[in-house]
Design a protein around this motif. Structure first.
Motif, PDB file in Angstrom:
ATOM      1  N   ARG A 283       0.909  -1.276   0.002  1.00 40.98           N
ATOM      2  CA  ARG A 283       0.028   0.024  -0.060  1.00 40.98           C
ATOM      3  C   ARG A 283       0.955   1.272   0.022  1.00 40.98           C
ATOM      4  O   ARG A 283       0.617   2.121  -0.872  1.00 40.98           O
ATOM      5  N   LYS A 284       1.943   1.153   0.671  1.00 40.00           N
ATOM      6  CA  LYS A 284       2.708   2.472   1.110  1.00 40.00           C
ATOM      7  C   LYS A 284       3.482   2.560  -0.385  1.00 40.00           C
ATOM      8  O   LYS A 284       3.526   3.761  -0.764  1.00 40.00           O
ATOM      9  N   ILE A 285       4.043   1.670  -1.105  1.00 40.03           N
ATOM     10  CA  ILE A 285       4.681   1.762  -2.120  1.00 40.03           C
ATOM     11  C   ILE A 285       3.822   2.125  -3.295  1.00 40.03           C
ATOM     12  O   ILE A 285       4.191   2.921  -3.924  1.00 40.03           O
ATOM     13  N   ALA A 286       2.571   1.718  -3.363  1.00 41.61           N
ATOM     14  CA  ALA A 286       1.837   2.154  -4.493  1.00 41.61           C
ATOM     15  C   ALA A 286       1.561   3.514  -4.352  1.00 41.61           C
ATOM     16  O   ALA A 286       1.404   4.369  -5.463  1.00 41.61           O
ATOM     17  N   ILE A 287       1.083   3.877  -3.235  1.00 47.52           N
ATOM     18  CA  ILE A 287       0.629   5.381  -2.943  1.00 47.52           C
ATOM     19  C   ILE A 287       1.915   6.219  -3.147  1.00 47.52           C
ATOM     20  O   ILE A 287       1.614   7.422  -3.731  1.00 47.52           O
ATOM     21  N   THR A 288       2.963   5.978  -2.869  1.00 41.15           N
ATOM     22  CA  THR A 288       3.942   6.670  -2.724  1.00 41.15           C
ATOM     23  C   THR A 288       4.588   7.005  -4.207  1.00 41.15           C
ATOM     24  O   THR A 288       4.970   8.099  -4.596  1.00 41.15           O
ATOM     25  N   LEU A 289       4.586   5.866  -4.985  1.00 39.78           N
ATOM     26  CA  LEU A 289       4.930   5.953  -6.502  1.00 39.78           C
ATOM     27  C   LEU A 289       3.928   6.878  -7.100  1.00 39.78           C
ATOM     28  O   LEU A 289       4.267   7.848  -8.187  1.00 39.78           O
ATOM     29  N   GLY A 290       2.502   6.484  -6.921  1.00 41.21           N
ATOM     30  CA  GLY A 290       1.426   7.321  -7.364  1.00 41.21           C
ATOM     31  C   GLY A 290       1.622   8.926  -7.187  1.00 41.21           C
ATOM     32  O   GLY A 290       1.455   9.638  -7.924  1.00 41.21           O
ATOM     33  N   LEU A 291       1.798   9.148  -6.034  1.00 41.62           N
ATOM     34  CA  LEU A 291       1.923  10.687  -5.732  1.00 41.62           C
ATOM     35  C   LEU A 291       3.106  11.200  -6.005  1.00 41.62           C
ATOM     36  O   LEU A 291       3.118  12.455  -6.303  1.00 41.62           O
ATOM     37  N   THR A 292       4.343  10.222  -6.198  1.00 36.11           N
ATOM     38  CA  THR A 292       5.448  11.081  -6.726  1.00 36.11           C
ATOM     39  C   THR A 292       5.283  11.555  -8.363  1.00 36.11           C
ATOM     40  O   THR A 292       5.563  12.740  -8.507  1.00 36.11           O
ATOM     41  N   VAL A 293       4.543  10.560  -9.082  1.00 38.61           N
ATOM     42  CA  VAL A 293       4.192  11.141 -10.366  1.00 38.61           C
ATOM     43  C   VAL A 293       3.393  12.184 -10.511  1.00 38.61           C
ATOM     44  O   VAL A 293       3.277  13.365 -11.343  1.00 38.61           O
ATOM     45  N   LEU A 294       2.106  12.236  -9.473  1.00 29.32           N
ATOM     46  CA  LEU A 294       1.309  13.190  -9.546  1.00 29.32           C
ATOM     47  C   LEU A 294       1.874  14.655  -9.083  1.00 29.32           C
ATOM     48  O   LEU A 294       1.525  15.487  -9.549  1.00 29.32           O
ATOM     49  N   ALA A 295       2.900  14.357  -8.104  1.00 27.55           N
ATOM     50  CA  ALA A 295       3.626  15.855  -7.746  1.00 27.55           C
ATOM     51  C   ALA A 295       4.369  16.424  -8.795  1.00 27.55           C
ATOM     52  O   ALA A 295       4.245  17.474  -8.922  1.00 27.55           O
ATOM     53  N   TYR A 296       4.991  15.690  -9.654  1.00 26.27           N
ATOM     54  CA  TYR A 296       5.618  15.973 -10.715  1.00 26.27           C
ATOM     55  C   TYR A 296       4.911  16.715 -11.952  1.00 26.27           C
ATOM     56  O   TYR A 296       5.320  17.712 -12.451  1.00 26.27           O
ATOM     57  N   TYR A 297       3.803  16.180 -12.293  1.00 24.36           N
ATOM     58  CA  TYR A 297       2.809  16.722 -12.960  1.00 24.36           C
ATOM     59  C   TYR A 297       2.277  18.038 -12.525  1.00 24.36           C
ATOM     60  O   TYR A 297       2.224  19.218 -13.335  1.00 24.36           O
TER      61      TYR A 297
END
Length: 462
Positions: free
Chosen positions: A46-60
């Motif tokens: 859960r932490k891994i999926a959310i972290t990776l998703g939020l990382t890309v979201l923040a870059y956008y």
């Protein structure tokens, strides 16, 4: 709903190629995590999926200053998560018991019934209604391949006949494809796919002898006496119908519905509120016997919701970059039924098949100076009116590929991972991501996909 291919291509030049690394990393972890470091993955996915998703979201949001793509992705994910969760809860309160001997012929009959049911309640609904009784019926001889063929047939190929069957086809319907277009143009490919996969399933299942297991003699004897079907929790069928019916409440199709507007797009929330309310009442008033019989828990749906959060947001760059490549002028001459079938299929197997369908629909229509935001032009593209009839086979190729190739991996279509999670919660050791592809998809699914391509798309026999 994710924006169309043209918008994706126009903004893709701002997306650096390295931004697809989080998506590739997440897919790699989904594939290898349960095998190489299962304990760590189970407690941290859960932490891994959310972290990776939020990382890309923040870059956008902060580096690219791109708010349009994340907002569209958020609402696409929200609709996906709410629908799957609602269907999961509703189906969890419906206990279906099939008192029958689990012969290969009976197993094939069950998945074929599921393939037909998928066109009425969707591949997700049919999968959730039948996977538990299918497992219970085969409890004395259950093996992973049976779950895989269930995914192939019920969770994917079965939903080709109506827009209710699979999300890509429903997107086409909302955009203007006539409701009965799929039944008219995809019936023979559907019949061919179901027949081939069922034949493969029967041959393999015939080699699965009960003597390899330790069946309960009393259960086997009872099942051989007579075949019976028992359903508990019928009240949930009412709420299930409401959840499915709410899918049609799209403000882009029906004017006057409450919605959130952004940059010319309308996003529904009434539909999601109705589905969540129905799910609440399902769970609140479900038969305790049915829930206990299904060994209902929220773990499988939570696994899907968290992992697909990461998948939806990390795949944004992959969608945009692939759209930019496909829409480049130098590739315009390659927009043929053959290209659309294999390109749509290749992406549908590893990206979500619904936005892939929308992207290639835009691409195919752009060749004829048509736009997918026009219901009239989408209808003309589907029926071939006004363009010499040459566009119908293009849409057939896109539709077939987006649905059928969705079974190629666990992440190609939402029900796949849901069925996998339910099977694992029942104690079945499912194959890893790559084992699924190399042991099942390539040897059994791919030959069917090639034959359908050759007869339907290449030769245009149907």
């Amino acid at each position: 709903m994710l924006n169309n291919l043209i918008l994706l291509a126009q903004t893709a030049h701002d997306v650096p190629p390295f931004l697809i690394i989080p998506f590739l990393l997440l897919i790699g972890l989904i594939a290898s995590g349960p095998v190489l470091f299962g304990h760590f993955w189970e407690h941290n996915y859960r932490k891994i999926a959310i972290t990776l998703g939020l990382t890309v979201l923040a870059y956008y949001l902060f580096a690219l200053q791109n708010h349009h793509m994340p907002i569209h992705t958020f609402f696409e994910y929200l609709s996906f998560a709410v629908l799957l969760s609602s269907l999961y809860i509703a189906a969890g309160g419906i206990y279906i018991n099939i008192n029958a001997n689990a012969t290969p012929l009976m197993n094939v009959a069950i998945v074929m019934v599921g393939a037909m049911l998928a066109n009425l309640v969707g591949t997700t609904g049919a999968s959730l209604l039948l996977i538990r009784p299918f497992i219970r019926m085969n409890v004395h001889r259950i093996k992973p391949y049976q779950i895989i063929f269930f995914i192939f047939i019920v969770s994917n190929a079965g939903g080709l006949l109506t827009p209710l069957g699979d999300p890509p086809l429903f997107i086409g319907f909302l955009k203007g494809v006539p409701f009965f277009w799929t039944l008219q143009h995809l019936f023979f490919p559907w019949l061919l796919a179901i027949s081939l996969l069922s034949l493969f399933f029967y041959i393999i299942d015939s080699r699965n002898k009960e003597t390899e297991f330790t069946p309960d003699p009393a259960v086997v004897a009872r099942n051989r006496e007579k075949t019976e079907f028992y359903v508990s929790g019928k009240r949930n069928l009412f709420w299930l119908a409401i959840i499915i019916g709410a899918i049609f409440l799209d403000p882009n199709v029906i004017d006057g519905l409450p919605h959130i507007s952004y940059d010319g797009s309308r996003f529904s929330y009434l539909r999601e509120v109705i589905q969540l309310a129905a799910a609440f009442f399902c769970y609140r008033y479900s038969s305790k016997t049915a829930l206990a019989g299904n060994k209902f828990s929220f773990h499988p749906i939570l696994e899907v919701v968290f992992l697909f959060f990461g998948i939806f947001f990390t795949m944004m760059p992959a969608l945009q970059l692939s759209a930019a490549i496909a829409s480049s002028p130098e590739y315009a001459g390659y927009i043929t039924p053959n290209f659309l079938y294999w390109a749509t299929g290749s992406l549908s197997g590893f990206l979500d098949n619904a936005p892939t369908y929308a992207n290639f629909l835009s691409l195919g229509m752009a060749k004829f100076d048509m736009a997918q935001n026009s219901i009239v032009e989408v209808r003309q593209f589907a029926t071939g009116t006004g363009v010499g009839g040459h566009t119908t086979v293009l849409l057939e190729a896109i539709s077939l590929a987006s649905v059928l190739f969705g079974a190629f991996t666990y992440i190609g279509n939402g029900p796949n991972f849901m069925v996998k999670a339910i099977a694992e919660s029942a104690g079945i050791k499912m194959p890893s991501f790559f084992a699924y592809v190399f042991k099942y998809s390539i040897p059994f699914l791919l030959p069917a996909l090639i034959l359908i391509w050759y007869l339907v798309v290449h030769l245009e026999l149907f």
